[in-house]
Design a protein around this motif. Structure first.
Motif, PDB file in Angstrom:
ATOM      1  N   GLN A 106       0.851  -1.196   0.000  1.00 50.56           N
ATOM      2  CA  GLN A 106       0.000   0.000   0.000  1.00 50.56           C
ATOM      3  C   GLN A 106       0.881   1.238   0.000  1.00 50.56           C
ATOM      4  O   GLN A 106       1.856   1.317   0.742  1.00 50.56           O
ATOM      5  N   VAL A 107       0.549   2.167  -0.859  1.00 47.32           N
ATOM      6  CA  VAL A 107       1.283   3.428  -0.960  1.00 47.32           C
ATOM      7  C   VAL A 107       0.291   4.575  -0.814  1.00 47.32           C
ATOM      8  O   VAL A 107      -0.773   4.565  -1.431  1.00 47.32           O
ATOM      9  N   GLN A 108       0.623   5.524  -0.001  1.00 44.49           N
ATOM     10  CA  GLN A 108      -0.184   6.737   0.123  1.00 44.49           C
ATOM     11  C   GLN A 108       0.617   7.913  -0.405  1.00 44.49           C
ATOM     12  O   GLN A 108       1.806   8.045  -0.106  1.00 44.49           O
ATOM     13  N   LEU A 109      -0.052   8.761  -1.183  1.00 46.33           N
ATOM     14  CA  LEU A 109       0.597   9.893  -1.820  1.00 46.33           C
ATOM     15  C   LEU A 109      -0.116  11.178  -1.417  1.00 46.33           C
ATOM     16  O   LEU A 109      -1.348  11.237  -1.438  1.00 46.33           O
ATOM     17  N   VAL A 110       0.664  12.196  -1.071  1.00 47.79           N
ATOM     18  CA  VAL A 110       0.099  13.485  -0.694  1.00 47.79           C
ATOM     19  C   VAL A 110       0.830  14.581  -1.454  1.00 47.79           C
ATOM     20  O   VAL A 110       2.045  14.771  -1.272  1.00 47.79           O
ATOM     21  N   GLU A 111       0.088  15.295  -2.302  1.00 41.87           N
ATOM     22  CA  GLU A 111       0.668  16.398  -3.054  1.00 41.87           C
ATOM     23  C   GLU A 111       0.549  17.701  -2.273  1.00 41.87           C
ATOM     24  O   GLU A 111      -0.366  17.877  -1.465  1.00 41.87           O
ATOM     25  N   SER A 112       1.468  18.610  -2.543  1.00 42.05           N
ATOM     26  CA  SER A 112       1.417  19.948  -1.956  1.00 42.05           C
ATOM     27  C   SER A 112       2.147  20.914  -2.876  1.00 42.05           C
ATOM     28  O   SER A 112       2.840  20.491  -3.812  1.00 42.05           O
ATOM     29  N   GLY A 113       1.967  22.201  -2.597  1.00 38.53           N
ATOM     30  CA  GLY A 113       2.696  23.217  -3.348  1.00 38.53           C
ATOM     31  C   GLY A 113       1.890  23.953  -4.389  1.00 38.53           C
ATOM     32  O   GLY A 113       2.396  24.873  -5.035  1.00 38.53           O
ATOM     33  N   GLY A 114       0.640  23.562  -4.576  1.00 38.61           N
ATOM     34  CA  GLY A 114      -0.193  24.262  -5.542  1.00 38.61           C
ATOM     35  C   GLY A 114      -0.573  25.649  -5.050  1.00 38.61           C
ATOM     36  O   GLY A 114      -0.308  26.017  -3.908  1.00 38.61           O
ATOM     37  N   GLY A 115      -1.174  26.423  -5.939  1.00 39.77           N
ATOM     38  CA  GLY A 115      -1.594  27.762  -5.565  1.00 39.77           C
ATOM     39  C   GLY A 115      -1.932  28.594  -6.764  1.00 39.77           C
ATOM     40  O   GLY A 115      -2.077  28.076  -7.876  1.00 39.77           O
ATOM     41  N   LEU A 116      -2.056  29.894  -6.529  1.00 39.13           N
ATOM     42  CA  LEU A 116      -2.380  30.859  -7.581  1.00 39.13           C
ATOM     43  C   LEU A 116      -1.097  31.603  -7.967  1.00 39.13           C
ATOM     44  O   LEU A 116      -0.389  32.119  -7.096  1.00 39.13           O
ATOM     45  N   VAL A 117      -0.839  31.665  -9.261  1.00 46.46           N
ATOM     46  CA  VAL A 117       0.368  32.326  -9.743  1.00 46.46           C
ATOM     47  C   VAL A 117       0.040  33.052 -11.037  1.00 46.46           C
ATOM     48  O   VAL A 117      -0.853  32.624 -11.782  1.00 46.46           O
ATOM     49  N   GLN A 118       0.739  34.121 -11.303  1.00 45.69           N
ATOM     50  CA  GLN A 118       0.549  34.834 -12.555  1.00 45.69           C
ATOM     51  C   GLN A 118       1.275  34.121 -13.685  1.00 45.69           C
ATOM     52  O   GLN A 118       2.261  33.403 -13.468  1.00 45.69           O
ATOM     53  N   ALA A 119       0.787  34.336 -14.884  1.00 45.06           N
ATOM     54  CA  ALA A 119       1.443  33.772 -16.066  1.00 45.06           C
ATOM     55  C   ALA A 119       2.912  34.192 -16.094  1.00 45.06           C
ATOM     56  O   ALA A 119       3.239  35.343 -15.801  1.00 45.06           O
ATOM     57  N   GLY A 120       3.761  33.236 -16.414  1.00 45.72           N
ATOM     58  CA  GLY A 120       5.191  33.465 -16.412  1.00 45.72           C
ATOM     59  C   GLY A 120       5.869  33.110 -15.110  1.00 45.72           C
ATOM     60  O   GLY A 120       7.100  33.072 -15.043  1.00 45.72           O
ATOM     61  N   GLY A 121       5.065  32.861 -14.093  1.00 44.85           N
ATOM     62  CA  GLY A 121       5.611  32.535 -12.791  1.00 44.85           C
ATOM     63  C   GLY A 121       5.976  31.071 -12.655  1.00 44.85           C
ATOM     64  O   GLY A 121       5.892  30.296 -13.609  1.00 44.85           O
ATOM     65  N   SER A 122       6.366  30.698 -11.431  1.00 46.26           N
ATOM     66  CA  SER A 122       6.825  29.345 -11.158  1.00 46.26           C
ATOM     67  C   SER A 122       6.164  28.788  -9.907  1.00 46.26           C
ATOM     68  O   SER A 122       5.779  29.539  -9.005  1.00 46.26           O
ATOM     69  N   LEU A 123       6.045  27.489  -9.883  1.00 44.83           N
ATOM     70  CA  LEU A 123       5.607  26.753  -8.703  1.00 44.83           C
ATOM     71  C   LEU A 123       6.380  25.453  -8.634  1.00 44.83           C
ATOM     72  O   LEU A 123       6.772  24.907  -9.679  1.00 44.83           O
ATOM     73  N   ARG A 124       6.557  24.952  -7.433  1.00 47.59           N
ATOM     74  CA  ARG A 124       7.168  23.639  -7.253  1.00 47.59           C
ATOM     75  C   ARG A 124       6.207  22.757  -6.481  1.00 47.59           C
ATOM     76  O   ARG A 124       5.881  23.054  -5.331  1.00 47.59           O
ATOM     77  N   LEU A 125       5.743  21.724  -7.127  1.00 45.39           N
ATOM     78  CA  LEU A 125       4.868  20.760  -6.483  1.00 45.39           C
ATOM     79  C   LEU A 125       5.705  19.659  -5.856  1.00 45.39           C
ATOM     80  O   LEU A 125       6.727  19.253  -6.397  1.00 45.39           O
ATOM     81  N   SER A 126       5.227  19.172  -4.725  1.00 45.12           N
ATOM     82  CA  SER A 126       5.868  18.071  -4.041  1.00 45.12           C
ATOM     83  C   SER A 126       4.868  16.943  -3.866  1.00 45.12           C
ATOM     84  O   SER A 126       3.670  17.177  -3.726  1.00 45.12           O
ATOM     85  N   CYS A 127       5.375  15.734  -3.837  1.00 47.21           N
ATOM     86  CA  CYS A 127       4.550  14.563  -3.588  1.00 47.21           C
ATOM     87  C   CYS A 127       5.277  13.705  -2.564  1.00 47.21           C
ATOM     88  O   CYS A 127       6.385  13.225  -2.827  1.00 47.21           O
ATOM     89  N   ALA A 128       4.656  13.565  -1.407  1.00 50.38           N
ATOM     90  CA  ALA A 128       5.220  12.751  -0.338  1.00 50.38           C
ATOM     91  C   ALA A 128       4.577  11.375  -0.378  1.00 50.38           C
ATOM     92  O   ALA A 128       3.352  11.259  -0.408  1.00 50.38           O
ATOM     93  N   ALA A 129       5.415  10.353  -0.360  1.00 44.62           N
ATOM     94  CA  ALA A 129       4.918   8.987  -0.474  1.00 44.62           C
ATOM     95  C   ALA A 129       5.247   8.193   0.772  1.00 44.62           C
ATOM     96  O   ALA A 129       6.309   8.355   1.372  1.00 44.62           O
ATOM     97  N   SER A 130       4.329   7.347   1.159  1.00 44.23           N
ATOM     98  CA  SER A 130       4.585   6.408   2.237  1.00 44.23           C
ATOM     99  C   SER A 130       4.931   5.061   1.618  1.00 44.23           C
ATOM    100  O   SER A 130       4.657   4.818   0.449  1.00 44.23           O
ATOM    101  N   GLY A 131       5.509   4.173   2.418  1.00 41.10           N
ATOM    102  CA  GLY A 131       5.798   2.846   1.899  1.00 41.10           C
ATOM    103  C   GLY A 131       7.277   2.625   1.705  1.00 41.10           C
ATOM    104  O   GLY A 131       7.981   3.475   1.183  1.00 41.10           O
ATOM    105  N   ARG A 132       7.740   1.457   2.103  1.00 36.88           N
ATOM    106  CA  ARG A 132       9.164   1.159   2.077  1.00 36.88           C
ATOM    107  C   ARG A 132       9.692   0.974   0.672  1.00 36.88           C
ATOM    108  O   ARG A 132      10.887   1.113   0.432  1.00 36.88           O
ATOM    109  N   THR A 133       8.820   0.644  -0.274  1.00 37.64           N
ATOM    110  CA  THR A 133       9.287   0.329  -1.615  1.00 37.64           C
ATOM    111  C   THR A 133       9.154   1.498  -2.570  1.00 37.64           C
ATOM    112  O   THR A 133       9.154   1.323  -3.778  1.00 37.64           O
TER     113      THR A 133
END
Length: 125
Positions: free
Chosen positions: A1-28
């Motif tokens: 079983q793997v659980q995934l949680v995304e973060s880092g989204g939001g509102l940004v103007q055109a031309g801007g940047s964002l960095r999304l992250s995904c945290a995963a559980s599970g040994r494999t």
């Protein structure tokens, strides 16, 4: 079983940047292919990019090539999506997902068996 949680989204103007992250559980975690998908309003979920377990294979959708970068840190069970030069058409809910193997189907949702809940990215013009 793997659980995934995304973060880092939001509102940004055109031309801007964002960095999304995904945290995963599970040994494999380190064995999985990690993919990023997105689903815009009224649209089907579409492939954004994927990275294999070692980072030696990376694929992107044509529309994000040169703007988005996928990376992963297996020791931290994390995968990232750096998004630069964002455009209004990048507006969507972004999901990370896992697949057991890198195949020709990696560009579709078919081989992905675990999904996160998604994080909203909104790009204003």
């Amino acid at each position: 079983q793997v659980q995934l949680v995304e973060s880092g989204g939001g509102l940004v103007q055109a031309g801007g940047s964002l960095r999304l992250s995904c945290a995963a559980s599970g040994r494999t975690f380190g064995r999985y292919v990690m993919g990023w998908f997105r689903q815009g309003p009224g649209k089907e979920r579409e492939f954004v990019g994927a990275i294999n377990w070692s980072g030696s294979r990376i694929a992107y959708q044509d529309s994000v090539k040169g703007r988005f970068t996928i990376s992963r840190e297996n020791a931290k069970n994390m995968v990232y999506l750096q998004m630069n030069s964002l455009k209004p058409e990048d507006t969507a809910v972004y999901y990370c997902a896992t697949a057991a193997l890198w195949t020709n189907a990696i560009y579709t949702t078919t081989p992905y068996n675990y999904w996160g809940q998604g994080t909203q990215v909104t790009v204003s013009s």
